[in-house]
Design a protein around this motif. Structure first.
Motif, PDB file in Angstrom:
ATOM      1  N   GLY A 276       0.780  -1.224   0.000  1.00 26.06           N
ATOM      2  CA  GLY A 276       0.000   0.000   0.000  1.00 26.06           C
ATOM      3  C   GLY A 276       0.812   1.275   0.000  1.00 26.06           C
ATOM      4  N   VAL A 277       2.100   1.198  -0.292  1.00 29.99           N
ATOM      5  CA  VAL A 277       2.971   2.368  -0.284  1.00 29.99           C
ATOM      6  C   VAL A 277       3.858   2.365  -1.524  1.00 29.99           C
ATOM      7  N   ARG A 278       3.861   3.477  -2.232  1.00 32.10           N
ATOM      8  CA  ARG A 278       4.818   3.698  -3.304  1.00 32.10           C
ATOM      9  C   ARG A 278       5.274   5.155  -3.195  1.00 32.10           C
ATOM     10  N   ALA A 279       6.583   5.353  -3.163  1.00 31.05           N
ATOM     11  CA  ALA A 279       7.131   6.693  -3.005  1.00 31.05           C
ATOM     12  C   ALA A 279       8.446   6.792  -3.758  1.00 31.05           C
ATOM     13  N   GLU A 280       8.747   7.995  -4.213  1.00 28.98           N
ATOM     14  CA  GLU A 280      10.028   8.236  -4.881  1.00 28.98           C
ATOM     15  C   GLU A 280      10.414   9.692  -4.725  1.00 28.98           C
ATOM     16  N   ALA A 281      11.699   9.919  -4.575  1.00 32.06           N
ATOM     17  CA  ALA A 281      12.253  11.268  -4.565  1.00 32.06           C
ATOM     18  C   ALA A 281      13.539  11.239  -5.366  1.00 32.06           C
ATOM     19  N   GLY A 282      13.841  12.359  -6.021  1.00 30.07           N
ATOM     20  CA  GLY A 282      15.063  12.371  -6.815  1.00 30.07           C
ATOM     21  C   GLY A 282      15.302  13.692  -7.494  1.00 30.07           C
ATOM     22  N   VAL A 283      16.323  13.689  -8.325  1.00 32.47           N
ATOM     23  CA  VAL A 283      16.682  14.853  -9.127  1.00 32.47           C
ATOM     24  C   VAL A 283      16.981  14.368 -10.535  1.00 32.47           C
ATOM     25  N   LEU A 284      16.445  15.058 -11.513  1.00 33.33           N
ATOM     26  CA  LEU A 284      16.707  14.739 -12.920  1.00 33.33           C
ATOM     27  C   LEU A 284      17.265  15.983 -13.581  1.00 33.33           C
ATOM     28  N   ARG A 285      18.444  15.839 -14.143  1.00 30.91           N
ATOM     29  CA  ARG A 285      19.095  16.925 -14.862  1.00 30.91           C
ATOM     30  C   ARG A 285      19.088  16.609 -16.344  1.00 30.91           C
ATOM     31  N   GLY A 286      18.663  17.577 -17.156  1.00 29.46           N
ATOM     32  CA  GLY A 286      18.591  17.383 -18.592  1.00 29.46           C
ATOM     33  C   GLY A 286      19.250  18.503 -19.350  1.00 29.46           C
ATOM     34  N   PRO A 287      19.149  18.489 -20.669  1.00 27.53           N
ATOM     35  CA  PRO A 287      19.784  19.521 -21.496  1.00 27.53           C
ATOM     36  C   PRO A 287      19.252  20.922 -21.232  1.00 27.53           C
ATOM     37  N   ALA A 288      17.983  21.038 -20.841  1.00 24.78           N
ATOM     38  CA  ALA A 288      17.378  22.360 -20.674  1.00 24.78           C
ATOM     39  C   ALA A 288      17.359  22.841 -19.229  1.00 24.78           C
ATOM     40  N   SER A 289      17.153  21.925 -18.288  1.00 23.23           N
ATOM     41  CA  SER A 289      17.024  22.334 -16.888  1.00 23.23           C
ATOM     42  C   SER A 289      17.190  21.125 -15.991  1.00 23.23           C
ATOM     43  N   SER A 290      17.071  21.380 -14.709  1.00 27.21           N
ATOM     44  CA  SER A 290      17.149  20.328 -13.702  1.00 27.21           C
ATOM     45  C   SER A 290      15.989  20.503 -12.744  1.00 27.21           C
ATOM     46  N   VAL A 291      15.342  19.412 -12.359  1.00 25.24           N
ATOM     47  CA  VAL A 291      14.254  19.486 -11.395  1.00 25.24           C
ATOM     48  C   VAL A 291      14.475  18.464 -10.292  1.00 25.24           C
ATOM     49  N   CYS A 292      13.974  18.805  -9.114  1.00 23.56           N
ATOM     50  CA  CYS A 292      13.929  17.876  -7.993  1.00 23.56           C
ATOM     51  C   CYS A 292      12.467  17.565  -7.723  1.00 23.56           C
ATOM     52  N   TYR A 293      12.192  16.324  -7.410  1.00 20.33           N
ATOM     53  CA  TYR A 293      10.801  15.915  -7.268  1.00 20.33           C
ATOM     54  C   TYR A 293      10.648  14.916  -6.127  1.00 20.33           C
ATOM     55  N   ALA A 294       9.440  14.807  -5.643  1.00 20.27           N
ATOM     56  CA  ALA A 294       9.086  13.782  -4.664  1.00 20.27           C
ATOM     57  C   ALA A 294       7.597  13.516  -4.784  1.00 20.27           C
ATOM     58  N   VAL A 295       7.229  12.269  -4.638  1.00 22.32           N
ATOM     59  CA  VAL A 295       5.819  11.893  -4.661  1.00 22.32           C
ATOM     60  C   VAL A 295       5.629  10.701  -3.740  1.00 22.32           C
ATOM     61  N   THR A 296       4.608  10.772  -2.916  1.00 25.05           N
ATOM     62  CA  THR A 296       4.285   9.665  -2.016  1.00 25.05           C
ATOM     63  C   THR A 296       2.816   9.300  -2.201  1.00 25.05           C
ATOM     64  N   ILE A 297       2.548   8.015  -2.258  1.00 21.44           N
ATOM     65  CA  ILE A 297       1.177   7.538  -2.448  1.00 21.44           C
ATOM     66  C   ILE A 297       0.907   6.408  -1.461  1.00 21.44           C
ATOM     67  N   ARG A 298      -0.189   6.543  -0.756  1.00 23.16           N
ATOM     68  CA  ARG A 298      -0.661   5.480   0.139  1.00 23.16           C
ATOM     69  C   ARG A 298      -2.023   5.037  -0.363  1.00 23.16           C
ATOM     70  N   PHE A 299      -2.187   3.737  -0.560  1.00 21.53           N
ATOM     71  CA  PHE A 299      -3.395   3.247  -1.220  1.00 21.53           C
ATOM     72  C   PHE A 299      -3.795   1.875  -0.693  1.00 21.53           C
ATOM     73  N   GLU A 300      -5.030   1.501  -0.957  1.00 26.31           N
ATOM     74  CA  GLU A 300      -5.507   0.170  -0.607  1.00 26.31           C
ATOM     75  C   GLU A 300      -4.927  -0.822  -1.611  1.00 26.31           C
ATOM     76  N   ASP A 301      -3.983  -1.627  -1.164  1.00 33.30           N
ATOM     77  CA  ASP A 301      -3.283  -2.552  -2.057  1.00 33.30           C
ATOM     78  C   ASP A 301      -4.016  -3.889  -2.085  1.00 33.30           C
ATOM     79  N   ASP A 302      -5.305  -3.821  -2.449  1.00 32.95           N
ATOM     80  CA  ASP A 302      -6.140  -5.015  -2.393  1.00 32.95           C
ATOM     81  C   ASP A 302      -6.344  -5.675  -3.749  1.00 32.95           C
ATOM     82  N   SER A 303      -5.741  -5.108  -4.787  1.00 36.26           N
ATOM     83  CA  SER A 303      -5.843  -5.727  -6.105  1.00 36.26           C
ATOM     84  C   SER A 303      -4.679  -5.269  -6.957  1.00 36.26           C
ATOM     85  N   LEU A 304      -4.313  -6.106  -7.901  1.00 38.88           N
ATOM     86  CA  LEU A 304      -3.238  -5.735  -8.831  1.00 38.88           C
ATOM     87  C   LEU A 304      -3.635  -4.517  -9.652  1.00 38.88           C
ATOM     88  N   GLN A 305      -4.906  -4.397  -9.955  1.00 40.13           N
ATOM     89  CA  GLN A 305      -5.379  -3.262 -10.745  1.00 40.13           C
ATOM     90  C   GLN A 305      -5.102  -1.943 -10.032  1.00 40.13           C
TER      91      GLN A 305
END
Length: 331
Positions: A276-305
């Motif tokens: 029931g938990v999926r989270a990620e944080a990081g930094v992505l640098r590219g040719p035009a700019s760089s961004v830092c991001y984070a996302v956290t999700i808590r969910f009912e992990d009662d089905s593969l769908q």
């Protein structure tokens, strides 16, 4: 991966601390968060409020869809160089993030290596640190390893046994004190890795608010977390992370070898996954700019769908992050 094109800034700034009104310091009118509830216990459903750059329309829709389905959603994307908020969805909402809090442990380990409290130490694999989750040390014949090698295992594979060994060595109090000194108030490593969690154990390894995580990674990218040497050590360990199954799965990188520039991209991505938990944080640098991001999700992990819907939403965020770092910067 310190940003060479980033503006000079004070080392005294606390990179992980948004202001009390939900905006981030120095963001120049950045989007406000949705004011989600703090606290890791109970079921917190994201209100899906906040501000978003128009380039993240698909992300907003995808995260909104799983929020309507009952998931708790928190997300933050900021420009690395300017600190401008590009997306803020309930970015103060505190949620479980599984082992993602190992970043705080690695910061303390790096600081102690730099100041000499840890130097060439070899740690014994102890029964008290046993955990059969992620990682490689449990399958290796070598019963002792240097601290820096264990940190490499934690960065690359979220190694459970190595995490516990390092945490036993530096101590939970030191990790917490370090986080407080960085101005981190809503993100914490709260327990060791366990095979089973009983009623007297913490419900998860760590909790976090997306807004703090994105600013923490900005601080690492700018060399401002403790100092440049510590930031670079931590980024070096995390750059080995092999899990590109979530947001970073949209970047098209080799999951086992992505430290060097690849089509103009350089990525550091850290995940936390559990029931029931999926989270990620990081930094992505590219040719035009760089961004830092984070996302956290808590969910009912009662089905593969349901689980796949969460993964799809995270991949959508990754696709739009990728487009931003390749697109011309907004004026």
């Amino acid at each position: 991966m310190v940003e060479p094109d980033a503006p000079n800034s004070s080392r005294r700034r606390r990179p992980g601390r948004p202001s009390d009104d939900g905006t981030t310091a120095g963001s120049g009118g950045a989007a406000r968060s949705g004011g989600g509830r703090a606290g890791g216990g109970g079921r917190s459903r994201g209100k899906h409020r906040g501000g978003a750059d128009e380039r993240f329309t698909a992300t907003t829709e995808a995260l909104g869809a799983i929020a309507v389905d009952g998931a708790g959603v928190s997300a933050s994307i900021i420009d690395t160089s300017t600190g401008r908020a590009l997306l803020a969805i309930d970015d103060r909402l505190v949620q479980p993030v599984a082992s993602l809090g190992r970043v705080l442990l690695l910061i303390e380990v790096a600081a102690q290596l730099e100041d000499g409290r840890l130097h060439g130490d070899r740690l014994q694999r102890m029964a008290r640190d046993t955990a059969t989750g992620a990682g490689l040390w449990q399958f290796l014949q070598e019963p002792t390893m240097q601290v820096s090698d264990l940190a490499t295992l934690v960065g690359a594979t979220a190694d459970a046994w190595a995490t516990n060994a390092l945490l036993t060595t530096v101590g939970m109090d030191a990790v917490r004190s370090r986080a407080e000194s960085l101005g981190i108030e809503r993100t914490a490593l709260i327990d060791r890795v366990r095979d089973r969690r009983g009623p007297d154990d913490a419900p998860d390894v760590s909790v976090a608010a997306a807004g703090e995580l994105s600013w923490l990674f900005r601080g690492l990218a700018l060399g401002e977390v403790v100092d440049e040497a510590v930031s670079n050590r931590v980024l070096g360990w995390l750059s080995l992370a092999a899990d590109l199954s979530l947001v970073a799965g949209s970047f098209g990188l080799d999951p086992l070898a992505h430290r060097a520039l690849d089509h103009g991209l350089q990525s550091v991505a850290v995940t936390g996954s559990g029931p029931g938990v999926r989270a990620e944080a990081g930094v992505l640098r590219g040719p035009a700019s760089s961004v830092c991001y984070a996302v956290t999700i808590r969910f009912e992990d009662d089905s593969l769908q349901r689980r796949l819907a969460v993964v799809d939403a995270l991949r959508t965020l990754g696709t739009e992050v990728l487009e931003v770092v390749h697109a011309p910067a907004e004026r």
